[in-house]
Design a protein around this motif. Sequence first.
Motif, mmCIF file in Angstrom:
data_model
loop_
_atom_site.group_PDB
_atom_site.id
_atom_site.type_symbol
_atom_site.label_atom_id
_atom_site.label_comp_id
_atom_site.label_asym_id
_atom_site.label_seq_id
_atom_site.Cartn_x
_atom_site.Cartn_y
_atom_site.Cartn_z
ATOM 1 N N ALA A 1 0.839 -1.200 0.000
ATOM 2 C CA ALA A 1 0.000 0.000 0.000
ATOM 3 C C ALA A 1 0.875 1.252 0.000
ATOM 4 N N GLY A 2 0.649 2.131 -0.963
ATOM 5 C CA GLY A 2 1.412 3.364 -1.053
ATOM 6 C C GLY A 2 2.768 3.203 -1.701
ATOM 7 N N CYS A 3 3.050 2.042 -2.257
ATOM 8 C CA CYS A 3 4.363 1.770 -2.858
ATOM 9 C C CYS A 3 4.563 2.615 -4.114
ATOM 10 N N GLN A 4 5.686 3.296 -4.193
ATOM 11 C CA GLN A 4 6.060 3.997 -5.415
ATOM 12 C C GLN A 4 6.761 3.015 -6.346
ATOM 13 N N ASP A 5 6.494 3.140 -7.634
ATOM 14 C CA ASP A 5 7.020 2.153 -8.565
ATOM 15 C C ASP A 5 8.544 2.123 -8.585
ATOM 16 N N LYS A 6 9.190 3.235 -8.292
ATOM 17 C CA LYS A 6 10.650 3.235 -8.316
ATOM 18 C C LYS A 6 11.225 2.277 -7.274
ATOM 19 N N TYR A 7 10.462 2.034 -6.199
ATOM 20 C CA TYR A 7 10.915 1.078 -5.195
ATOM 21 C C TYR A 7 10.590 -0.354 -5.618
ATOM 22 N N LEU A 8 9.433 -0.545 -6.214
ATOM 23 C CA LEU A 8 9.065 -1.878 -6.692
ATOM 24 C C LEU A 8 9.988 -2.314 -7.820
ATOM 25 N N ALA A 9 10.471 -1.349 -8.600
ATOM 26 C CA ALA A 9 11.371 -1.650 -9.714
ATOM 27 C C ALA A 9 12.687 -2.248 -9.235
ATOM 28 N N LYS A 10 13.088 -1.953 -8.004
ATOM 29 C CA LYS A 10 14.321 -2.538 -7.464
ATOM 30 C C LYS A 10 14.178 -4.053 -7.314
ATOM 31 N N TYR A 11 12.958 -4.498 -7.064
ATOM 32 C CA TYR A 11 12.703 -5.929 -6.955
ATOM 33 C C TYR A 11 12.585 -6.571 -8.332
ATOM 34 N N SER A 12 11.913 -5.894 -9.254
ATOM 35 C CA SER A 12 11.758 -6.482 -10.585
ATOM 36 C C SER A 12 13.108 -6.606 -11.286
ATOM 37 N N GLN A 13 14.041 -5.747 -10.924
ATOM 38 C CA GLN A 13 15.353 -5.774 -11.577
ATOM 39 C C GLN A 13 16.084 -7.098 -11.356
ATOM 40 N N ILE A 14 15.890 -7.717 -10.194
ATOM 41 C CA ILE A 14 16.616 -8.966 -9.932
ATOM 42 C C ILE A 14 16.107 -10.093 -10.837
ATOM 43 N N TYR A 15 14.871 -9.955 -11.325
ATOM 44 C CA TYR A 15 14.334 -10.926 -12.277
ATOM 45 C C TYR A 15 14.718 -10.563 -13.708
ATOM 46 N N GLU A 16 14.699 -9.272 -14.004
ATOM 47 C CA GLU A 16 15.028 -8.809 -15.350
ATOM 48 C C GLU A 16 16.475 -9.128 -15.695
ATOM 49 N N GLU A 17 17.340 -9.094 -14.693
ATOM 50 C CA GLU A 17 18.745 -9.416 -14.930
ATOM 51 C C GLU A 17 18.940 -10.861 -15.383
ATOM 52 N N LYS A 18 17.951 -11.699 -15.126
ATOM 53 C CA LYS A 18 17.999 -13.095 -15.553
ATOM 54 C C LYS A 18 17.156 -13.341 -16.794
ATOM 55 N N GLY A 19 16.694 -12.272 -17.431
ATOM 56 C CA GLY A 19 15.969 -12.421 -18.690
ATOM 57 C C GLY A 19 14.515 -12.799 -18.549
ATOM 58 N N LEU A 20 13.923 -12.608 -17.362
ATOM 59 C CA LEU A 20 12.517 -12.939 -17.169
ATOM 60 C C LEU A 20 11.647 -11.719 -17.464
ATOM 61 N N ILE A 21 10.410 -11.965 -17.860
ATOM 62 C CA ILE A 21 9.450 -10.887 -18.081
ATOM 63 C C ILE A 21 8.892 -10.465 -16.728
ATOM 64 N N THR A 22 8.772 -9.166 -16.488
ATOM 65 C CA THR A 22 8.189 -8.682 -15.229
ATOM 66 C C THR A 22 7.033 -7.737 -15.523
ATOM 67 N N LEU A 23 6.022 -7.825 -14.675
ATOM 68 C CA LEU A 23 4.884 -6.910 -14.738
ATOM 69 C C LEU A 23 4.630 -6.407 -13.322
ATOM 70 N N ARG A 24 4.751 -5.087 -13.133
ATOM 71 C CA ARG A 24 4.594 -4.476 -11.819
ATOM 72 C C ARG A 24 3.262 -3.731 -11.738
#
Length: 304
Positions: A70-93
């Motif tokens: 709740a109240g999460c700014q996407d720039k913070y959620l993007a830090k988590y998606s990055q660990i998946y993107e670095e492995k070539g996975l598709i991410t949807l936030r």
Amino acid sequence: MRCSEQIITGVEINKLSTGAFSRNMADLDNLEYFIKFPSPNFNYNQNGEHDFVFVVNEEKIPVILLFGWAGCQDKYLAKYSQIYEEKGLITLRYTAPIKCLFLRRYQMISIGEKLVKLLHELNFDTHPIIVHCFSNGGAFLYQNFSLALEKAPKQLPIKGVIFDSAPGRRRVLSLFRAISAIIGGNTFYNFSVSLIMTMFLSMIWLYEVISNTIYPRPTFQSNPLENLKNEKNKWPQCFIYSKNDNLIPHKDIEYFANYRRNLGVDVTSVCYEKSLHVKHLAENRNSYVKTVYNFINKCLNGNN
């Protein structure tokens, strides 16, 4: 970045919202989500962080859904998606609007349906999908997403779900602390506004409990811990939490994880000693990344 990003708003989503998933959507604000696809020349055999490599079908690349707190700014959620993107996975936030999480909670039903419809329209119904949700806000969104899956005419290949700092019991003190964190600051104004909002929202909680007792509405479930513990889906679940969490006590999560385990669900748990609420990646990066990579690898290679 090695991934290309598309930002798609609710205007485009609404074009996709037809048929069984279209009801009650007219009064929702446009939804905004962020999606990243790996670049065409991404090398899945390269060694990166932790030298971990996923073996994937490049025509059916795994999709990670990240549901923010709740109240999460996407720039913070993007830090988590990055660990998946670095492995070539598709991410949807995606993070549900605060007003839907706290006030217009019935609208979460439509949001869950929209997300299911969206995944079908993106042709992800042949890709393995794993959900990563944060705090009770993300768990509440996942709950409505799960309910929408049950009603969908065609199922999605969900392979597992990661709960970060969730789920927890509904407590007035936890609600107050969550609202204070969203407002920000440590002033008398913050305290006063947070207290007033907590009292108001507590009355809404009480009304929901009473009204749902008198007139049960199976499609409207507003308590993630109690409602999700009997979720019909039995895909593997991973819980990442801490004994130092001041919003959701670790005993709540352990109760939920043990309950699911006793139902035959494959449960993985990692409990930290000192990290704060939804701060486990920042304070325990190596262990955190290794945990989610191992869990995803298990989900992708399992028979669920």
